[in-house]
Design a protein around this motif. Sequence first.
Motif, PDB file in Angstrom:
ATOM      1  N   LEU A 140      42.918  29.076  40.334  1.00  0.00           N
ATOM      2  CA  LEU A 140      44.346  29.013  40.641  1.00  0.00           C
ATOM      3  C   LEU A 140      44.879  30.390  41.045  1.00  0.00           C
ATOM      4  O   LEU A 140      45.692  30.507  41.973  1.00  0.00           O
ATOM      5  CB  LEU A 140      45.106  28.490  39.424  1.00  0.00           C
ATOM      6  CG  LEU A 140      46.440  27.778  39.703  1.00  0.00           C
ATOM      7  CD1 LEU A 140      46.244  26.606  40.650  1.00  0.00           C
ATOM      8  CD2 LEU A 140      47.071  27.299  38.395  1.00  0.00           C
ATOM      9  N   LYS A 141      44.412  31.431  40.372  1.00  0.00           N
ATOM     10  CA  LYS A 141      44.837  32.791  40.741  1.00  0.00           C
ATOM     11  C   LYS A 141      44.343  33.149  42.137  1.00  0.00           C
ATOM     12  O   LYS A 141      45.077  33.769  42.924  1.00  0.00           O
ATOM     13  CB  LYS A 141      44.315  33.807  39.711  1.00  0.00           C
ATOM     14  CG  LYS A 141      45.055  33.763  38.374  1.00  0.00           C
ATOM     15  CD  LYS A 141      44.732  34.953  37.496  1.00  0.00           C
ATOM     16  CE  LYS A 141      43.358  34.874  36.919  1.00  0.00           C
ATOM     17  NZ  LYS A 141      43.088  35.977  35.957  1.00  0.00           N
ATOM     18  N   ALA A 142      43.123  32.749  42.452  1.00  0.00           N
ATOM     19  CA  ALA A 142      42.580  33.018  43.791  1.00  0.00           C
ATOM     20  C   ALA A 142      43.403  32.296  44.859  1.00  0.00           C
ATOM     21  O   ALA A 142      43.678  32.852  45.926  1.00  0.00           O
ATOM     22  CB  ALA A 142      41.115  32.584  43.854  1.00  0.00           C
ATOM     23  N   TYR A 143      43.799  31.045  44.556  1.00  0.00           N
ATOM     24  CA  TYR A 143      44.630  30.288  45.488  1.00  0.00           C
ATOM     25  C   TYR A 143      45.975  30.974  45.679  1.00  0.00           C
ATOM     26  O   TYR A 143      46.465  31.115  46.814  1.00  0.00           O
ATOM     27  CB  TYR A 143      44.839  28.864  44.963  1.00  0.00           C
ATOM     28  CG  TYR A 143      45.812  28.049  45.790  1.00  0.00           C
ATOM     29  CD1 TYR A 143      45.394  27.374  46.939  1.00  0.00           C
ATOM     30  CD2 TYR A 143      47.156  27.962  45.429  1.00  0.00           C
ATOM     31  CE1 TYR A 143      46.287  26.634  47.709  1.00  0.00           C
ATOM     32  CE2 TYR A 143      48.054  27.228  46.185  1.00  0.00           C
ATOM     33  CZ  TYR A 143      47.620  26.572  47.325  1.00  0.00           C
ATOM     34  OH  TYR A 143      48.512  25.846  48.089  1.00  0.00           O
ATOM     35  N   ALA A 144      46.578  31.412  44.591  1.00  0.00           N
ATOM     36  CA  ALA A 144      47.883  32.077  44.664  1.00  0.00           C
ATOM     37  C   ALA A 144      47.798  33.375  45.468  1.00  0.00           C
ATOM     38  O   ALA A 144      48.671  33.674  46.288  1.00  0.00           O
ATOM     39  CB  ALA A 144      48.401  32.350  43.258  1.00  0.00           C
ATOM     40  N   ASP A 145      46.740  34.134  45.243  1.00  0.00           N
ATOM     41  CA  ASP A 145      46.558  35.389  45.973  1.00  0.00           C
ATOM     42  C   ASP A 145      46.383  35.129  47.473  1.00  0.00           C
ATOM     43  O   ASP A 145      46.969  35.820  48.307  1.00  0.00           O
ATOM     44  CB  ASP A 145      45.345  36.149  45.437  1.00  0.00           C
ATOM     45  CG  ASP A 145      45.547  36.646  44.002  1.00  0.00           C
ATOM     46  OD1 ASP A 145      46.722  36.725  43.568  1.00  0.00           O
ATOM     47  OD2 ASP A 145      44.544  36.929  43.329  1.00  0.00           O
ATOM     48  N   LYS A 146      45.597  34.100  47.789  1.00  0.00           N
ATOM     49  CA  LYS A 146      45.343  33.776  49.194  1.00  0.00           C
ATOM     50  C   LYS A 146      46.618  33.340  49.902  1.00  0.00           C
ATOM     51  O   LYS A 146      46.839  33.670  51.074  1.00  0.00           O
ATOM     52  CB  LYS A 146      44.291  32.666  49.271  1.00  0.00           C
ATOM     53  CG  LYS A 146      43.932  32.258  50.696  1.00  0.00           C
ATOM     54  CD  LYS A 146      42.855  31.175  50.697  1.00  0.00           C
ATOM     55  CE  LYS A 146      42.515  30.749  52.133  1.00  0.00           C
ATOM     56  NZ  LYS A 146      41.477  29.692  52.143  1.00  0.00           N
ATOM     57  N   HIS A 147      47.500  32.632  49.203  1.00  0.00           N
ATOM     58  CA  HIS A 147      48.720  32.105  49.808  1.00  0.00           C
ATOM     59  C   HIS A 147      49.953  32.960  49.485  1.00  0.00           C
ATOM     60  O   HIS A 147      51.079  32.508  49.700  1.00  0.00           O
ATOM     61  CB  HIS A 147      48.930  30.653  49.361  1.00  0.00           C
ATOM     62  CG  HIS A 147      47.884  29.709  49.898  1.00  0.00           C
ATOM     63  ND1 HIS A 147      47.999  29.075  51.105  1.00  0.00           N
ATOM     64  CD2 HIS A 147      46.685  29.328  49.375  1.00  0.00           C
ATOM     65  CE1 HIS A 147      46.929  28.327  51.310  1.00  0.00           C
ATOM     66  NE2 HIS A 147      46.108  28.457  50.275  1.00  0.00           N
ATOM     67  N   ILE A 197      51.423  33.866  46.766  1.00  0.00           N
ATOM     68  CA  ILE A 197      52.369  33.351  45.768  1.00  0.00           C
ATOM     69  C   ILE A 197      52.469  34.387  44.655  1.00  0.00           C
ATOM     70  O   ILE A 197      51.480  34.666  43.974  1.00  0.00           O
ATOM     71  CB  ILE A 197      51.888  31.999  45.209  1.00  0.00           C
ATOM     72  CG1 ILE A 197      51.791  30.959  46.330  1.00  0.00           C
ATOM     73  CG2 ILE A 197      52.810  31.503  44.101  1.00  0.00           C
ATOM     74  CD1 ILE A 197      51.113  29.668  45.918  1.00  0.00           C
ATOM     75  N   PRO A 198      53.631  35.000  44.471  1.00  0.00           N
ATOM     76  CA  PRO A 198      53.742  36.077  43.482  1.00  0.00           C
ATOM     77  C   PRO A 198      53.726  35.547  42.041  1.00  0.00           C
ATOM     78  O   PRO A 198      54.258  34.485  41.749  1.00  0.00           O
ATOM     79  CB  PRO A 198      55.100  36.705  43.807  1.00  0.00           C
ATOM     80  CG  PRO A 198      55.887  35.594  44.424  1.00  0.00           C
ATOM     81  CD  PRO A 198      54.908  34.742  45.168  1.00  0.00           C
ATOM     82  N   TYR A 199      53.086  36.315  41.158  1.00  0.00           N
ATOM     83  CA  TYR A 199      53.099  35.979  39.722  1.00  0.00           C
ATOM     84  C   TYR A 199      52.711  37.232  38.941  1.00  0.00           C
ATOM     85  O   TYR A 199      51.933  38.063  39.416  1.00  0.00           O
ATOM     86  CB  TYR A 199      52.131  34.839  39.400  1.00  0.00           C
ATOM     87  CG  TYR A 199      50.671  35.172  39.641  1.00  0.00           C
ATOM     88  CD1 TYR A 199      49.855  35.642  38.604  1.00  0.00           C
ATOM     89  CD2 TYR A 199      50.100  35.025  40.906  1.00  0.00           C
ATOM     90  CE1 TYR A 199      48.535  35.950  38.825  1.00  0.00           C
ATOM     91  CE2 TYR A 199      48.775  35.341  41.133  1.00  0.00           C
ATOM     92  CZ  TYR A 199      47.989  35.802  40.095  1.00  0.00           C
ATOM     93  OH  TYR A 199      46.679  36.123  40.321  1.00  0.00           O
TER      94      TYR A 199
END
Length: 601
Positions: free
Chosen positions: A515-522, A524-526
Motif C-alpha cells: 500500500l505504501k508503494a502504491y501511495a508513493d507511485k501515485h 498520495i501524501p501520508y
Amino acid sequence: MNYYHLGELIHKQAQEYTYKTALKYQPSGTKWHTMSWETFSAKIMKTAQAMAEIGIKPHDNIGVYSQNMEKYLMTDFGGYANRAVMVPMYATASPLQVKYITEDAKIQILFVGEQFQYNNAFKVQKESPVLQKLIIFDRSVVLNPEDRTSIYFDDFITTGDNSDSLAQVHSRLKQLKESDAATIIYTSGTTGEPKGVVLTHTNYIQAFRIHDKRLIRLSDKDLSMCFLPLTHVFEKTWTYYCLHRGIPVAINQDPSKIQTALKQVRPTLMSNVPRFWEKVYIGIRERIDNSTGIIKWLFDDCVKTGRKHNLMFKNEGKRPPLGNRIKFFLYQYTVFYLIKHIVGINRGNFFPVAGAPLSDTINEFMQCIDVHLIYGYGLSETTATVTCFPQDGFRIGTVGKVMPEVDVKIGENNEILVKGKTVMQGYYNKPEETRNAFTDDGYFKTGDAGYLNEDNTLVLTDRIKDMYKTSNGKYIAPQMIETRIMEDSYIDQVAVIGNERKFVSALIIPNYEALKAYADKHEIPYDSIPQLTANKHINDFIFGRIELLQAQFTSYEKIKRITVLPEPFTIQSGELTDTLKLRRKVILEKYADAIDKMYRE
C-alpha cells in the motif's frame, strides 16, 4: 507395513535405519545438524530414564511449552515410553493460557523452550499449586534469581543414567497399550474456553494406517520440513506419520526464517496452512502481472500448459497429447523449476494443506505450475485428517475424498458428522461437553457445514458457529468470502461482518508495504500508516479491487462497505488464535465503533 505404539516407534525404526538420518535441526540459527535414527533412539531412552528418575509415572500429564526443536521430539517420545500423556502448548501462549492448561491438566512437570517461555512459565509456577518443576531446552536461558527448582534439559537427561531407571523404563515399554491416552491437545478456544482433546495411541496408529492407503507416492527417500508448531494436531500427526514411514524430518525452529530454511533444506514434503501458499501465490502472481512482452506471454503459456497437462489430463487419468507433454517437459525444467527454486520447493513431491479454507484460485494455480498440494480437512478431535485429495483424481472446489475407514455423513443444518477410529476419546475433564459433542448414534459433531458429492468428496461451506444471518434473513458464510478477498496482493487479512445487519461489511488489514508503494507511485501524501489507511483514495482503491474479486457472489453476499485498519490482527492482541483463526467475538467487541460507523445512514 508395521504399526507401532509411539512409545516404541523410534526404537523399532532405529533397528531398521540405524545410521541413516532421522532428524535435521538448526540450534540457535547455526548450521544444520543431522541426527541418526540410532542416536535419536538413544537420546529418547536417556530422556525416558530421566523422566522415570524424577518420578513421572504412567498416565501422568507432562507439559511441553516450546517452539519446534529436536529436544521437543525427544521429550514426546520419552514420555510415551513411560506411558505418560503429552500436553503441548503453543510457544506464543500467554501466562494466562499456560496457567489454564497447567491447572486443568494438573501438570507438575513442564518442559519449556527459550527465554520467553521460561519467563512466562516461571511466573505461572510461582502462583501455581500444581506446577512444580521446569525443564529448559535452551541452555542460553537465564534463570530467575528466585528459581531453585528448574534444570536445563542437557543436565536433566543425565539424572536417569542408572540401572534402576533403565529397568523401570523397560518394564513400562513391555506394558504399552494402544488404548492409553497419548496426547491432550487444547483447542484454540475461538468460541469459549479451550477444551483438551484426548487422543489415544489407537487414534494415531489408525491415522497412520489410513494415510498409508491414501498417500501412495512417498517413501523413506523423502524429506519433510516441520514448520507448523508441533502443538498443532496437523503438524504433530504429520511429523509422527513421517517418522512412521522412515522419512527424515527437518525441524524449523524459527517460523520467521522459514524462507531461508526452505532454500537450505529443500524438502520434498511439508504440511502447512493455506496462508503460507497465499503468500507464495501473491509473490509469483505479482512477478507474472508485472512482466511485459515475451516474458508475460511465456509465464501465461506456462500456466496454460500446466493446467492442461496436470488438471485436464493427468489428474483425470488420461495421457496428455504429445505436443502438451513436450511443452510441459520443457517448462518443468526451466520456468517451473526456477519459480520453485526461488521458494525452495523445487524438490517437492507434494505438500499437505489444511487448517483453514484454501482458495480454489490459489489451489488451481499451484497445481498448474507443478506444485502438488494435497488439500484436506480435519480437526484436533479427529486426529487431523477426515478428508484429503487423492494423488490423482482430486476435485478443485472440494476438500478431498473421505479417508479410508472414516465414516462421514451430513446432519442437521448441514453439519459434518464423523465416526471412526481416529475420533477422539473425549474432552479432558469435561464429560458434559464430551456428551454434547456426539450424536446419539456416536458421530462426532464437527461444527462445520458442508455436503458430500456422489463420489464421496466433501465440500466445506463454513463453520456453523461463524455463519451470519443478515437482518434480511439471508445466510452468509464469512470464511468463503474472506478466502476469496485474501487472494488480492494488497490485502493481508479480512474480517467479514454481517450478523443481524442490513448488509455485509468488512474490516480490512492491508499489505502495508504494498500500500505504501502504491501511495508513493501515485503521489498520495501520508505521514503515518493511520493517515494512509484513512485516505479516501486508498479506501476507494482497496474497495475497487474487492469489487472485482466478488463479482461471482450473489448481491446479498457482497461486501458493501469497508474499514481499512492501521494495525493487523495478531495473536498477542487477542484477535487471532494460536492457529491464526479469527476470534470474531474479540474483533466485534474491539472494533464495535468502526463497525457501527459503517452501518450509519
